[in-house]
Each structure stands twice: as structure tokens, then as C-alpha cells.
Design a protein around this motif. Structure first.
Motif, PDB file in Angstrom:
ATOM      1  N   ALA A 559      23.294  42.065  48.520  1.00 32.89           N
ATOM      2  CA  ALA A 559      24.106  41.038  47.875  1.00 32.89           C
ATOM      3  C   ALA A 559      25.386  41.631  47.294  1.00 32.89           C
ATOM      4  O   ALA A 559      26.480  41.054  47.411  1.00 32.89           O
ATOM      5  CB  ALA A 559      23.290  40.354  46.787  1.00 32.89           C
ATOM      6  N   CYS A 574      27.080  36.144  49.269  1.00 35.58           N
ATOM      7  CA  CYS A 574      26.259  36.838  48.266  1.00 35.58           C
ATOM      8  C   CYS A 574      25.183  35.897  47.733  1.00 35.58           C
ATOM      9  O   CYS A 574      24.013  36.280  47.579  1.00 35.58           O
ATOM     10  CB  CYS A 574      27.150  37.352  47.139  1.00 35.58           C
ATOM     11  SG  CYS A 574      26.244  38.225  45.840  1.00 35.58           S
ATOM     12  N   VAL A 577      22.382  35.483  50.158  1.00 38.16           N
ATOM     13  CA  VAL A 577      21.465  36.632  50.155  1.00 38.16           C
ATOM     14  C   VAL A 577      20.472  36.512  49.013  1.00 38.16           C
ATOM     15  O   VAL A 577      19.260  36.744  49.179  1.00 38.16           O
ATOM     16  CB  VAL A 577      22.263  37.954  50.055  1.00 38.16           C
ATOM     17  CG1 VAL A 577      21.312  39.133  49.861  1.00 38.16           C
ATOM     18  CG2 VAL A 577      23.100  38.163  51.303  1.00 38.16           C
ATOM     19  N   TYR A 578      20.959  36.129  47.843  1.00 33.59           N
ATOM     20  CA  TYR A 578      20.056  35.961  46.696  1.00 33.59           C
ATOM     21  C   TYR A 578      19.019  34.874  46.982  1.00 33.59           C
ATOM     22  O   TYR A 578      17.829  35.016  46.645  1.00 33.59           O
ATOM     23  CB  TYR A 578      20.850  35.613  45.447  1.00 33.59           C
ATOM     24  CG  TYR A 578      21.480  36.814  44.778  1.00 33.59           C
ATOM     25  CD1 TYR A 578      20.710  37.898  44.380  1.00 33.59           C
ATOM     26  CD2 TYR A 578      22.856  36.874  44.537  1.00 33.59           C
ATOM     27  CE1 TYR A 578      21.284  38.998  43.773  1.00 33.59           C
ATOM     28  CE2 TYR A 578      23.441  37.965  43.926  1.00 33.59           C
ATOM     29  CZ  TYR A 578      22.644  39.032  43.550  1.00 33.59           C
ATOM     30  OH  TYR A 578      23.213  40.120  42.946  1.00 33.59           O
ATOM     31  N   TRP A 601      20.690  37.790  39.727  1.00 33.93           N
ATOM     32  CA  TRP A 601      21.305  36.581  40.283  1.00 33.93           C
ATOM     33  C   TRP A 601      21.949  35.756  39.182  1.00 33.93           C
ATOM     34  O   TRP A 601      23.062  35.240  39.327  1.00 33.93           O
ATOM     35  CB  TRP A 601      20.233  35.781  41.023  1.00 33.93           C
ATOM     36  CG  TRP A 601      20.775  34.624  41.833  1.00 33.93           C
ATOM     37  CD1 TRP A 601      22.087  34.302  42.019  1.00 33.93           C
ATOM     38  CD2 TRP A 601      20.021  33.642  42.530  1.00 33.93           C
ATOM     39  NE1 TRP A 601      22.207  33.181  42.792  1.00 33.93           N
ATOM     40  CE2 TRP A 601      20.941  32.751  43.138  1.00 33.93           C
ATOM     41  CE3 TRP A 601      18.663  33.426  42.736  1.00 33.93           C
ATOM     42  CZ2 TRP A 601      20.540  31.664  43.898  1.00 33.93           C
ATOM     43  CZ3 TRP A 601      18.253  32.355  43.502  1.00 33.93           C
ATOM     44  CH2 TRP A 601      19.180  31.474  44.078  1.00 33.93           C
TER      45      TRP A 601
END
Length: 676
Positions: A559, A574, A577-578, A601
Motif C-alpha cells: 500500500a 492504495c 490494497v488496504y 489504514w
């Protein structure tokens, strides 16, 4: 008598009848022992009052007061004559009343009780001196030193009084009387210092002569000789040293006396005399007491004489010591090291050094374990370095290295240091083929990581990159699980600007079935592609890595990489991805890792997102609860319960009832606090 016994018996019967207690119930108010003692003490303080201070206004009242005090003192003395404190208080009181005659009488009576008590004599004489009764004080001191001649306090105070009065002849006479008793050393020094204070140097010299006869210790002879030297009597000082040496003889000779004698001769520039004294000491004294003599003799010869003679003496002594050590234990390699170090600093032609080295290396360790060979191998290394650096016999150096390598059992263990030093020696001799042959033989016989690294470093310094590639390939064949080797190989290709070859090496490395530190290898590969700005390759690597491991740090790194790519979709990628990481960890039930991911996150959304995304992440945050579980004890049928913390995530189906209960509990607790 019978009637009396009957009366006593009747009395006991009556008392027993009276003392009999019928009601044995505890009293309603209990009295403690502490309370009884406190009340008794309070009553005692009430009864005992300090006597009023008496003011004496006329002579009759003074006589009455003195008579009462004397009567009290006499009563105390009559009760216990041996308590000297009562006598001293009595005499001190008489002195305070200026009745010196009565005070003397008390002191004399006290001396009749205990004439060997030092305190009585001191107080008696001090009273006379305090009241300036000099003759009476002299009389007391004379009697004291006659009765107790070993009490040094009397003599010290007596001489001090006479000197204070300026009666030098009387003071000297008292000292002479004292010296007849042959007192301790400090008394003689006091007498000598007295004579020196009044410039009576000849008298002081005579006293020193008498002093060393009474106290013939070594330190006193040395003091006497130094006193004579200090006052300019050099010949007399030398005679005193000679008399002292003759006095103690060969059996009781003392090293401190001889050292002082030699230093005296050095100070007088008589270096030959000092040399003779040192040799005399070395010949007469035991060997265990000669260390300081040897040291001072060496210093003397280095300053004023021929160094070779004393060096021979010292070397001979130390050689004898080391010979004894290596005879007792020939495998004491530290003793061999000290022995050859001694000879290396002294031997000019090197014959003796080589002989000792050959004797040392002949003691091969009987065990075939490497730890027993470590100190032994350093004998060979030192031998080779001696031949190369000091003897400068390069052919012999080469023979030493070869003999050492022939002796080591390379099938069981080897010493990479010896191979590397041998190769570097050949390089210093400009024999590059020979050095390469040595390293090649080492790798062929006993491959080790250190040998490969040293050989590669050698070829790198020579800029032989093809040879480096070949060595790296052999190194990886020998140890394919070594991640550092793969990384160094790829870095070499990167330096040589062969990017495709470096990428192929990394790709081949990550495909290995077993690696010692795979995390550093993947990180190096990802960093390599990142520096080249091959972001698609980086994403491919991350996805491939996530197929092998679902570790939370890999997801976070992925991320952060997407965020670091400077384009308009970096934040969205990003976030994706989280989300994917959260989904995978939910499926894998990785609770601890999921909590860590959600914290990172949440921070990301706080820094780069808006309120909507931040609220969506906060809704995913779990609740922390305490639970209990049974733990089975290994090796037994017993078990116990332990508490642990668990996380309940809102998106879990089974967590909804628990979350409802937790919400109700929080609401009830909040309501209860508001009512209070």
C-alpha cells in the motif's frame, strides 16, 4: 521456732483465703501494661522535681555548701573506692574551688588506691601545669615516669612541658632518661627532631647511631643513611649502607636495602658501584625477589651503561621461566607465544627464534576438534609473519604456509584465515597465478563462505568481472540458500549496468525452494525494480509475494508503494490494497494482523482521505473483550483457565449479538453514572 513456723503457716492460709477470686469474668474496662507503665512514669515525674538553684551570698553559706559537697564526695568514695571517676570528680571540684592543697590530697589518695592508672597521673600533672605549679608538675611527672616508664604519654607530655618552658637542658635530660628504656621508634624520632629544631646536628647524628643499634630494622638503616646524605656526609652515608649489608649478612639480606644503596650510588654518579651492588643483589637474593632488582638494573644500564649485558641477564632469567612452563605443559600455547615474543625482540640472527617456533609447532593438538586448534594455528601464522616481516626470508615463509596447510585435516575442518593470508602473501610477492591457485585449491578442498567472499573480493580489486561471475556461480552452487550471495551477485551486475542479467538473478533467487532470509531478498528485488521505476514489475512482485505469504507487513508495504507512485490514482490504488488486505485477513481469521492493518489504514485515511472514508474505516474497528479459555498442561492430565483478550469485528455474523450486548452494557453504565 515451731511457734514461728505455725504463725507463718497461718498467715499463708489467711492470704490464700483473702486472695481467692470468685468472679473470674473479665472486667468491662481492660487496662493494658503499657497504660500502667505510662501512669507510673507520670506519677514519678510529678514527684521528682529538680532542686532549686542555690545562690551563695556569704562565707558561712559557702563553707556550709563546701562541707555538704565534700561529705557527698566522701560518701561516694567510701561506698566504692575503686571507681576512679569519683576521685577525679572530687579532685576537679576541689580545683574549681581553688583548693589546690585539697585537690592534691585527693589525687594522692587516688594514687594510693590505683597507682598504675594513667588517667590519674595525667589529670594530676595537668592540674599542676594549668595552675602554673611548675615544680609540683615536675615532681608529678618524675614520679609518673619512675613508676610507669613504659607509658609513653608521660614522657611526651613531660618533654613538651620542658621545651615549652624553654628548659632545653632539662628537656634533653628527660629524653635521655627515656632513651635508657629503649622505647619505640617514634620516641627516638621525637628526640632527633628536637635536636634538629635547635640546630644540634652532631647530637642528632649520635642519636641516629644509637637508634639503629636499638632498632636495627632495614628501614631505620636506610633513614640513617639518607639523613647523612641529606646533610652532606656522603662518605658516612656510604659506610652506613656497608655496615647495614654486613649486619644482615647473606642469609638475611634485604632487597630494599640494596635498592636504596644502589640508588644512592647512582645519585653520586658512581655508576660502577651501583652496577656492582645490583649484581651482588642478583647473586645473593632468591629469584622470586629479584623482579624489582632486574627492573631497576635494566633502567640503570639503559641510562648509564652497556645494554647488552643486562639484556642477557634478563633474557636468561625469563627464558628459564618459560622453559619451565613449556616443560610442565607443552600444549600451553600462550607460554610459547610469550617465549618467542621475548626472543624476537632480542635475537639478531633469528636462529633461536626459529628453533623455538619449530619446537612450538611440533606440539600438535591430540584432539581433532577445531576449538583445540585455534590457538595452535596462530603459532603457524606468527611464524610465517616473522619470516616475512622480520627475517625477510620469503621462500621460508612460503614453506611455513604450505606445511601448515598440509597439517590441517581439511576433511574435518579448515582455517580460511590461513588460506587467505597465504594468497595475499603471494600477491605481495607479485605472484598472481600462485594466489589464484591457492584460493582455487581452498575452494576445491574445503569450500567455505569466507573463502568465496575473499576470492571474489580479490578478483573485484583486480577488475576481473568474468572471474567474479564464475566465482559467484560456484558460490551459489555450493550454497544456494544464501540470500546475501544472490543480492551481492545482482548488485555486481547492476554496477556493470547489465540490468536484465541482474533481474534474471533476482528472479532465479526467489524461485529457490529454500532460503535463509527470504524477506531481505524480496526487499532487495523490489527496491531494485523501484529504483528503475518499473512499477508494473514491482506490482507483479508484490502480488507474487502475497501468494506465498499473507503477512500484514507485506500488505502495508504494498500500500505504501502505491501511495509513493506519483500519479493521480495513487490514493485510490492504495485504498484498494488496504481493502483487499482487510478482506484476505478476514477470510484467514488473522485478528491481530487485521487490527494492525486497520490502524495503518485509519492513519492513511486521516492523512489522505476525507471524512466519508475515515468513517467507513472506523466502522471496521473491532471491540476488545476479555475471555477465558482452558489450557491443558503438558505431560499431565491437569488443566487450568487463563484470561486473554480477543477482538470482535462488526462485520462478523457471530459478533452481532455480542456487539448488541456490549452496546447495552455501555448504555447502562453511562446511565448509572449520570444518576450518581
Amino acid at each position: 521456732m515451731d511457734n514461728v513456723d505455725d504463725d507463718i503457716g497461718l498467715g499463708k492460709q489467711k492470704l490464700s483465703k483473702i486472695a481467692k477470686v470468685k468472679n473470674k469474668q473479665p472486667a468491662p474496662v481492660q487496662i493494658t501494661a503499657e497504660q500502667l507503665l505510662r501512669e507510673a512514669k507520670e506519677r514519678e515525674l510529678e514527684l521528682v522535681q529538680p532542686p532549686p538553684k542555690q545562690k551563695i551570698s556569704d562565707a558561712a553559706e559557702l563553707r556550709d555548701y563546701q562541707m555538704r559537697k565534700r561529705k557527698a564526695f566522701e560518701d561516694n568514695i567510701r561506698k566504692n573506692r575503686s571507681v576512679i571517676a569519683n576521685w577525679l570528680k572530687y579532685a576537679s571540684w576541689e580545683e574549681s574551688q581553688h583548693a589546690l592543697r585539697n585537690a592534691r590530697s585527693v589525687y594522692e589518695r587516688a594514687l594510693d588506691v590505683d597507682h598504675r592508672n594513667i588517667t590519674i597521673w595525667l589529670k594530676y600533672a595537668e592540674m599542676e601545669m594549668k595552675n602554673k605549679q611548675i615544680n609540683s608538675a615536675r615532681n608529678v611527672w618524675d614520679r609518673a615516669v619512675t613508676i610507669l616508664p613504659r607509658a609513653n604519654q608521660f614522657w611526651y607530655k613531660y618533654t613538651y612541658m620542658e621545651e615549652l618552658l624553654g628548659n632545653m637542658a632539662g628537656c634533653r635530660q628527660v629524653f635521655e632518661r627515656w632513651m635508657e628504656w629503649e622505647p619505640e621508634e617514634q620516641a627516638w624520632h621525637s628526640f632527633i627532631n628536637f635536636e634538629l629544631r635547635y640546630k644540634e646536628l652532631d647530637r642528632a647524628r649520635v642519636l641516629y647511631e644509637r637508634f639503629v643499634i636499638v632498632h636495627p630494622e632495614v628501614k631505620n638503616w636506610i633513614k640513617y643513611a639518607r639523613f647523612e646524605e641529606k646533610n652532606g656526609f656522603i662518605a658516612s652515608s656510604r659506610r652506613i649502607y656497608e655496615r647495614a649489608v654486613d649486619y644482615f649478612g647473606d642469609e638475611h639480606i634485604n632487597e630494599q636495602l640494596l635498592i636504596a644503596f644502589a640508588k644512592f650510588e647512582e645519585g653520586q654518579k658512581e655508576h660502577e658501584r651501583a652496577r656492582v651492588i645490583y649484581k651482588f643483589a642478583l647473586d645473593r637474593l632468591p629469584k622470586d625477589k629479584c623482579d624489582e632488582i632486574y627492573r631497576l638494573y635494566t633502567i640503570h644500564e639503559k641510562k648509564f651503561g652497556d645494554r647488552s649485558a643486562i639484556e642477557d641477564v634478563i633474557v636468561s632469567k625469563r627464558r628459564f621461566h618459560y622453559e619451565e612452563e613449556v616443560k610442565q605443559n607443552p600444549f600451553n600455547y600462550d607460554a610459547w607465544f610469550d617465549y618467542v615474543r621475548l626472543l624476537e625482540s632480542d635475537d639478531g640472527d633469528g636462529v633461536q627464534v626459529r628453533e623455538i617456533y619449530e619446537r612450538a609447532i611440533s606440539n600438535v593438538p591430540p584432539s581433532a576438534e577445531k576449538r583445540h586448534w585455534r590457538r595452535y594455528i596462530y603459532l603457524w601464522i606468527n611464524y610465517a609473519l616473522y619470516e616475512e616481516l622480520q627475517a625477510r626470508d620469503y621462500e621460508r615463509t612460503r614453506q611455513v604456509y604450505k606445511a601448515c596447510l598440509d597439517l590441517v585435516p581439511h576433511k574435518k575442518f579448515t582455517f580460511a584465515k590461513v588460506w587467505v593470508m597465504f594468497a595475499k602473501f603471494e600477491i605481495r610477492q607479485k605472484n598472481l597465478p600462485g594466489a589464484r591457485k591457492i584460493m582455487g585449491t581452498a575452494i576445491g578442498k574445503c569450500p567455505k563462505d569466507k573463502l568465496f567472499r575473499q576470492y571474489i573480493e580479490l578478483e573485484l580489486q583486480l577488475r576481473e568481472f568474468d572471474r567474479c561471475r564464475a566465482l559467484y556461480e560456484k558460490f551459489l552452487e555450493f550454497s544456494p540458500e544464501n540470500c546475501n550471495t544472490w543480492i551481492k551477485y545482482a548488485e555486481l551486475e547492476t554496477i556493470l549496468n547489465d540490468i536484465e542479467r541482474a533481474r534474471a538473478i533476482y528472479q532465479l533467487a526467489i524461485s529457490q525452494p529454500q532460503l535463509d532470509m527470504p524477506e531481505i531478498l524480496w526487499k532487495a528485488f523490489i527496491d531494485f525494480e523501484t529504483k528503475l521505476e518499473e512499477f508494473d514489475n514491482v506490482r507483479r512482485l508484490y502480488k507474487e509475494l502475497l501468494k506465498r505469504t499473507q503477512h500484514v507487513k507485506v500488505w502495508i508495504s504494498y500500500a505504501q508503494f502505491e501511495l509513493s507512485v506519483a500519479d493521480e490514482n495513487s490514493v485510490r490504488k492504495c485504498r484498494e490494497v488496504y481493502r483487499q488486505a482487510n478482506k484476505e485477513m478476514k477470510l484467514n481469521d488473522a485478528r491481530e494482523e487485521r487490527v494492525m492493518l486497520l490502524d495503518v489504514w485509519k492513519q492513511f485515511e486521516f492523512d489522505h482521505g476525507d471524512e466519508h472514508y475515515l468513517m467507513s474505516v472506523e466502522k471496521l474497528q473491532p471491540s476488545k473483550v476479555k475471555r477465558t479459555r482452558r489450557v491443558e498442561t503438558q505431560g499431565s492430565e491437569q488443566s487450568y483457565f487463563e484470561e486473554y483478550y480477543d477482538y470482535i469485528f462488526p462485520d462478523e455474523e457471530g459478533a452481532k449479538p455480542n456487539l448488541k450486548i456490549l452496546a447495552m452494557a455501555k448504555s447502562w453504565k453511562k446511565q448509572e453514572q449520570e444518576e450518581q
